[in-house]
Design an enzyme around this catalytic site. Structure first.
Site, mmCIF file in Angstrom:
data_model
loop_
_atom_site.group_PDB
_atom_site.id
_atom_site.type_symbol
_atom_site.label_atom_id
_atom_site.label_comp_id
_atom_site.label_asym_id
_atom_site.label_seq_id
_atom_site.Cartn_x
_atom_site.Cartn_y
_atom_site.Cartn_z
ATOM 1 N N GLY A 36 1.529 1.511 4.277
ATOM 2 C CA GLY A 36 1.620 1.279 2.831
ATOM 3 C C GLY A 36 0.488 2.017 2.134
ATOM 4 O O GLY A 36 -0.416 2.558 2.785
ATOM 5 N N ALA A 39 -5.014 0.217 -0.551
ATOM 6 C CA ALA A 39 -5.208 -1.028 -1.307
ATOM 7 C C ALA A 39 -3.942 -1.887 -1.402
ATOM 8 O O ALA A 39 -3.905 -2.858 -2.166
ATOM 9 C CB ALA A 39 -5.763 -0.776 -2.709
ATOM 10 N N GLY A 41 -2.940 -3.773 0.910
ATOM 11 C CA GLY A 41 -3.241 -5.053 1.573
ATOM 12 C C GLY A 41 -3.132 -5.008 3.091
ATOM 13 O O GLY A 41 -3.239 -6.045 3.749
ATOM 14 N N LYS A 42 -2.947 -3.817 3.655
ATOM 15 C CA LYS A 42 -2.752 -3.695 5.107
ATOM 16 C C LYS A 42 -3.906 -4.329 5.898
ATOM 17 O O LYS A 42 -3.673 -5.157 6.786
ATOM 18 C CB LYS A 42 -2.650 -2.201 5.515
ATOM 19 C CG LYS A 42 -1.515 -1.446 4.843
ATOM 20 C CD LYS A 42 -1.496 0.012 5.263
ATOM 21 C CE LYS A 42 -2.693 0.830 4.850
ATOM 22 N NZ LYS A 42 -2.890 0.961 3.393
ATOM 23 N N SER A 107 -3.564 -0.558 11.050
ATOM 24 C CA SER A 107 -3.487 -0.536 9.589
ATOM 25 C C SER A 107 -3.958 0.824 9.068
ATOM 26 O O SER A 107 -5.145 1.094 8.964
ATOM 27 C CB SER A 107 -4.232 -1.738 9.011
ATOM 28 O OG SER A 107 -5.511 -1.492 8.618
HETATM 29 P P1 ADP Z 1 -5.421 -1.383 2.541
HETATM 30 O O1 ADP Z 1 -5.875 -1.743 3.925
HETATM 31 O O2 ADP Z 1 -3.922 -1.364 2.408
HETATM 32 O O3 ADP Z 1 -6.074 -0.174 1.975
HETATM 33 P P2 ADP Z 1 -7.042 -3.613 1.696
HETATM 34 O O4 ADP Z 1 -6.586 -4.790 2.507
HETATM 35 O O5 ADP Z 1 -8.286 -2.893 2.129
HETATM 36 O O6 ADP Z 1 -5.809 -2.590 1.567
HETATM 37 O O7 ADP Z 1 -7.244 -4.013 0.160
HETATM 38 C C1 ADP Z 1 -6.332 -4.838 -0.515
HETATM 39 C C2 ADP Z 1 -7.075 -5.569 -1.618
HETATM 40 O O8 ADP Z 1 -6.142 -6.388 -2.337
HETATM 41 C C3 ADP Z 1 -8.143 -6.496 -1.064
HETATM 42 O O9 ADP Z 1 -9.264 -6.452 -1.934
HETATM 43 C C4 ADP Z 1 -7.462 -7.878 -1.108
HETATM 44 O O10 ADP Z 1 -8.380 -8.926 -1.234
HETATM 45 C C5 ADP Z 1 -6.608 -7.736 -2.366
HETATM 46 N N1 ADP Z 1 -5.438 -8.625 -2.420
HETATM 47 C C6 ADP Z 1 -5.125 -9.411 -3.476
HETATM 48 N N2 ADP Z 1 -3.994 -10.096 -3.254
HETATM 49 C C7 ADP Z 1 -3.551 -9.755 -2.022
HETATM 50 C C8 ADP Z 1 -2.417 -10.139 -1.244
HETATM 51 N N3 ADP Z 1 -1.518 -11.038 -1.696
HETATM 52 N N4 ADP Z 1 -2.241 -9.580 -0.010
HETATM 53 C C9 ADP Z 1 -3.152 -8.666 0.444
HETATM 54 N N5 ADP Z 1 -4.251 -8.264 -0.252
HETATM 55 C C10 ADP Z 1 -4.469 -8.802 -1.479
#
Ligand code: ADP
Length: 204
Positions: A36, A39, A41-42, A107
């Site tokens: 995905g 940001a 949420g992975k 992820s």
């Molecule tokens: P990715 O790994 O996809 O780059 P991250 O997990 O590092 O994404 O970041 C996602 C951000 O969104 C985090 O700051 C997390 O706390 C926030 N967030 C808010 N709501 C949600 C949700 N329902 N599920 C996952 N992340 C969430």
């Protein structure tokens, strides 16, 4: 597919079949491939799931995009070629973890379909479960969250080739699971992953 450079190499099968290993360890390996936008949420979901699985006594390990780029893949950047090699190596490493009886959680943005399909094919070839989890968060939500300030930098032209801005994200066509963190809590996403793992008999 990366070319085979070395010659005169022979596969050593060892003394244990995968079936024997998994039976004796009372484990079943698999790869859960989270894909995905940045940001979406992975990492948050994979970390929460990892914690939950380990508390249940299930051997599980998370391979995370930025972390792997600090070590194994530190010599790779973000060109299409390097992204492909990044994902190929992760696919191979995840498969090793899964073969060992662990649940590997990867992820990575892994924006290109053909790279993800290659990882699926690697697993399919050896009958190791590969579960593609599409973390389907709208880009507007990702950009609003922007926990690392990367969208801001990409919009300002300070990062080139940023997925979703000036580089494509190719959504999975047939993922095993779709999560919608725009409307689902982290707990709901984790529960959906656990349900799927149970329905596939990867965990009891
Ligand atoms: P990715 O790994 O996809 O780059 P991250 O997990 O590092 O994404 O970041 C996602 C951000 O969104 C985090 O700051 C997390 O706390 C926030 N967030 C808010 N709501 C949600 C949700 N329902 N599920 C996952 N992340 C969430």
């Amino acid at each position: 597919m990366a070319e085979q450079k070395a010659t005169n190499i022979h596969w050593h099968a060892g003394n244990l079949s995968r079936e024997d290993r998994w039976r004796d360890l009372k484990a079943r390996g698999a790869t859960l491939w989270f894909t995905g936008l940045s940001a979406s949420g992975k990492s948050t979901i994979a970390s929460a799931l990892e914690q939950h699985l380990v508390h249940l006594g299930i051997h599980c390990y998370r391979l995370d995009g930025d972390n792997i780029r600090h070590g194994l893949n530190k010599n790779l950047g973000f060109s299409a070629e390097d992204r492909a090699e990044n994902i190929r190596r992760i696919g191979e490493v995840a498969k090793l973890f899964a073969d060992s009886g662990s649940v590997a959680l990867t992820s990575f943005i892994s924006p290109y379909r053909k790279d993800r399909d290659l990882c699926r094919a690697l697993h399919d070839k050896d009958a190791i479960p590969f579960i593609e989890v599409f973390v389907d968060t709208p880009i507007e939500v990702c950009e609003q969250r922007d926990p690392k300030g990367l969208y801001k930098k990409a919009r300002a032209g300070e990062i080139k080739g940023f997925t979703g801005i000036d580089d494509p994200y190719e959504a999975p066509l047939k993922p095993e699971l779709v999560l919608k963190p725009g409307v689902m809590s982290v707990e709901q996403s984790v529960a959906a992953c656990l349900d799927l793992l149970r329905s596939r008999r990867i965990i009891a």
